[in-house]
Design a protein around this motif. Structure first.
Motif, PDB file in Angstrom:
ATOM      1  N   ASP A  99      50.757 -35.804  -4.584  1.00  0.00           N
ATOM      2  CA  ASP A  99      49.474 -35.100  -4.615  1.00  0.00           C
ATOM      3  C   ASP A  99      48.499 -35.714  -5.607  1.00  0.00           C
ATOM      4  N   SER A 101      45.526 -38.027  -7.137  1.00  0.00           N
ATOM      5  CA  SER A 101      44.237 -38.462  -6.609  1.00  0.00           C
ATOM      6  C   SER A 101      44.163 -39.981  -6.618  1.00  0.00           C
ATOM      7  N   ARG A 528      39.773 -20.249  -8.286  1.00  0.00           N
ATOM      8  CA  ARG A 528      40.700 -21.208  -7.667  1.00  0.00           C
ATOM      9  C   ARG A 528      42.076 -21.131  -8.327  1.00  0.00           C
ATOM     10  N   ASP A 531      45.567 -25.492 -11.733  1.00  0.00           N
ATOM     11  CA  ASP A 531      46.102 -26.834 -11.529  1.00  0.00           C
ATOM     12  C   ASP A 531      47.474 -26.910 -12.176  1.00  0.00           C
ATOM     13  N   LYS A 532      48.437 -27.508 -11.453  1.00  0.00           N
ATOM     14  CA  LYS A 532      49.818 -27.487 -11.927  1.00  0.00           C
ATOM     15  C   LYS A 532      50.455 -28.870 -11.936  1.00  0.00           C
ATOM     16  N   THR A 533      51.558 -28.983 -12.675  1.00  0.00           N
ATOM     17  CA  THR A 533      52.361 -30.193 -12.691  1.00  0.00           C
ATOM     18  C   THR A 533      53.259 -30.218 -11.457  1.00  0.00           C
ATOM     19  N   ARG A 539      48.761 -26.531 -16.066  1.00  0.00           N
ATOM     20  CA  ARG A 539      48.260 -27.487 -17.059  1.00  0.00           C
ATOM     21  C   ARG A 539      47.310 -26.743 -18.001  1.00  0.00           C
TER      22      ARG A 539
END
Length: 552
Positions: A99, A101, A528, A531-533, A539
């Protein structure tokens, strides 16, 4: 397996090359891996032959021992082929999370000094215009077709060699929950030792079926669901897509796995969104839970095991701390779960224990061959930093001597950065990250994970939360369940009223059951998901400052 044979295997398997050779010789005709739809099926003999072919292809294009190769793809059996074609012949693998970028991959390509790139067709669209990619040898992971850069050699100039145990096998990039990506250098000894440590904690054999859905680029999945099955001649079925509840349920029904490795978020969602919600909605189940708990646990345990295919023998949980309420539920229904603990820097296992030797609330005892200690424990609580030493500990951070020195003590022990304690029987218990702990105005320690658990477990409609310290003020950021807001999102006034009521409810509840130093000063609802590891930890560093576009 006879004890003498096990000793021979342990002594022989010191590198990934030897691991591959052992499996191909010992389990030649046994099925090794495949996709759920029947694609990419390999026996162990076929797997080694394919690895040899891909290694020869790399050599033909000038990629030899010591060269770095990035692997960027969703899970699939050919990911394993690429990994062994690189590492078993002295090259260095650089696995990248699927995943990531384009910018993240480009940074890793540059920092790792990569000469080649394995990429699946599904991920190529992300990278095809990245700076520098046109100068790399690119191998499509779907069919191993090659795109060579201008002037690239095609003369078998890539010389290979059999690696030694302490040779570099892979560079694993991680930002954890604190930012600043690091290239963790793991040796063949590190990875092979972890396989043996996993086997020591939970021994399985060649008739075992694995279901793999966590990212193969993460050391947890690599060690426990990719390399371990090779070690014992077991069979792995790979999911190529993220495990949504529907896809996971279908895969479990089809594979009927004996072993599944997971992260807390998966089982916590199954519990809260499935089991807990159904129980709360059915009066008969609520009555049974209160008055006939033994029957309730037996009934729900049967249903959960059936959901997992009916043959589950080991459900491994790693990556972060499990919610105590969820673990208590798993413990009470005798679900075959076990919790381990580790980091990318330790390849990853530090502590582990088998299913029926596991102790509630614990992360297990020290893993096979690993020494673990609690440094500078608090006189009252016994909590101190978890530190370890052993053949699992990394070589260091790539191109970063300063940070490598920072994570080792003067006497050579690795600093995990996690707070834990040890009981009299040698079981370890984890509190949280040292760098996420706050110090209150009176010098008291504040652990945000404990406040988050209060919110997640007691406030209806909360999907997840994270508590941060913003200039001395404790702020809870909360993601509400979509179902809570869907009914009112077309009416702005109603939407805002629901949010404000939920924020007030959270503030009142938390401040009513915590000491003053842990009281919240504010609550914000985020639009939203956090955001995760790769192991689904939030995070935290991304949420230290207010984001007006995302917070309500």
């Amino acid at each position: 397996m006879f004890q003498s044979e096990k000793k021979h295997r342990d002594a022989y398997v010191t590198t990934l090359r030897r691991l591959l050779d052992y499996a191909a010789d010992r389990f030649r005709e046994l099925p090794a891996s495949g996709l759920l739809d029947g694609g990419q099926q390999y026996t162990y003999g076929q797997m080694r032959r394919r690895v040899e072919e891909v290694s020869e292809l790399l050599s033909r294009h000038g990629i030899g021992a010591g060269d770095r190769l990035v692997i960027f793809s969703q899970n699939m059996p050919d990911w394993t082929i690429a990994f062994f074609a690189v590492t078993a012949y002295g090259r260095v693998a650089v696995p990248v999370l699927a995943d990531s970028s384009a910018t993240e991959v480009a940074n890793i390509l540059g920092h790792s000094d990569a000469k080649a790139l394995f990429v699946s067709a599904a991920k190529w669209e992300i990278l095809k215009d990245c700076p520098g990619v046109s100068q790399l040898l690119v191998i499509c992971l779907d069919d191993f077709s090659v795109t060579a850069p201008p002037g690239a050699p095609a003369d078998h100039s890539g010389v290979v060699r059999e690696p030694a145990p302490d040779d570099l096998a892979g560079i694993f990039y991680t930002s954890g929950t604190t930012g600043r990506p690091k290239g963790v250098m793991l040796s063949h000894r590190n990875l092979c030792h972890n396989v043996k440590a996993a086997f020591a904690a939970a021994p399985f054999g060649k008739k075992t079926r694995w279901l793999s859905f966590l990212p193969m680029a993460h050391t947890y999945e690599m060690a426990c669901s990719m390399l371990y099955p090779v070690y014992v001649g077991a069979r792995v079925f790979y999911m190529t897509k993220a495990p949504t509840p529907a896809l996971l349920a279908d895969a479990l029904a089809r594979v009927k796995p004996h072993v599944v490795c997971s992260v807390p978020l998966v089982i916590e969602k199954i519990y809260r969104s499935g089991i807990r919600k159904k129980v709360d909605q059915q009066p008969a189940l609520r009555w049974m839970e209160r008055h006939m708990s033994w029957l309730f646990h037996r009934l729900i345990g049967f249903k959960l095991r059936r959901l997992f295919g009916g043959h589950l023998r080991f459900f491994g949980i790693g990556g972060s701390k499990v919610d105590p309420e969820v673990e208590k539920f798993l413990f009470d229904i005798h679900f075959p779960y076990a919790i381990g603990y580790g980091l990318t820097e330790t390849a990853p296992l530090i502590t582990a224990k088998s299913v029926w030797q596991h102790r509630y609330g614990s992360i297990g005892q020290h893993a096979f061959g690993v020494q673990v200690r609690i440094a500078d424990p608090d006189a009252e609580t016994g909590f101190g930093e978890i530190q370890c030493q052993g053949p699992n500990v990394m070589l260091g951070y790539y191109h970063d001597e300063e940070r490598t020195k920072q994570v080792f003590t003067e006497d050579g022990w690795f600093r995990t950065g996690d707070l834990g304690r040890r009981d009299g029987d040698g079981y370890f218990y984890i509190k949280g990250r040292i760098d996420s702990m706050f110090v209150g105005p009176a010098g008291e320690n504040i652990y945000p994970e404990e406040i988050e658990r209060l919110i997640n477990n007691n406030i209806a409609g909360v999907e997840e939360s994270v508590v941060v310290n913003r200039e001395g003020r404790l702020v809870a950021l909360v993601k509400l369940e979509d179902s809570l807001l869907q009914k009112c999102q077309n009416v702005a006034e109603h939407y805002l009223r629901v949010i404000e009521e939920k924020k007030k409810e959270i503030m009142t509840f938390v401040n009513g059951c915590t000491k003053k130093s842990s009281h919240l000063n504010a609550v914000s609802v985020v639009k939203r998901a956090f955001d995760k590891t790769a192991t689904m930890k939030i995070r935290r560093f991304l949420y230290q400052k207010k984001n007006g576009e995302n917070e309500v």
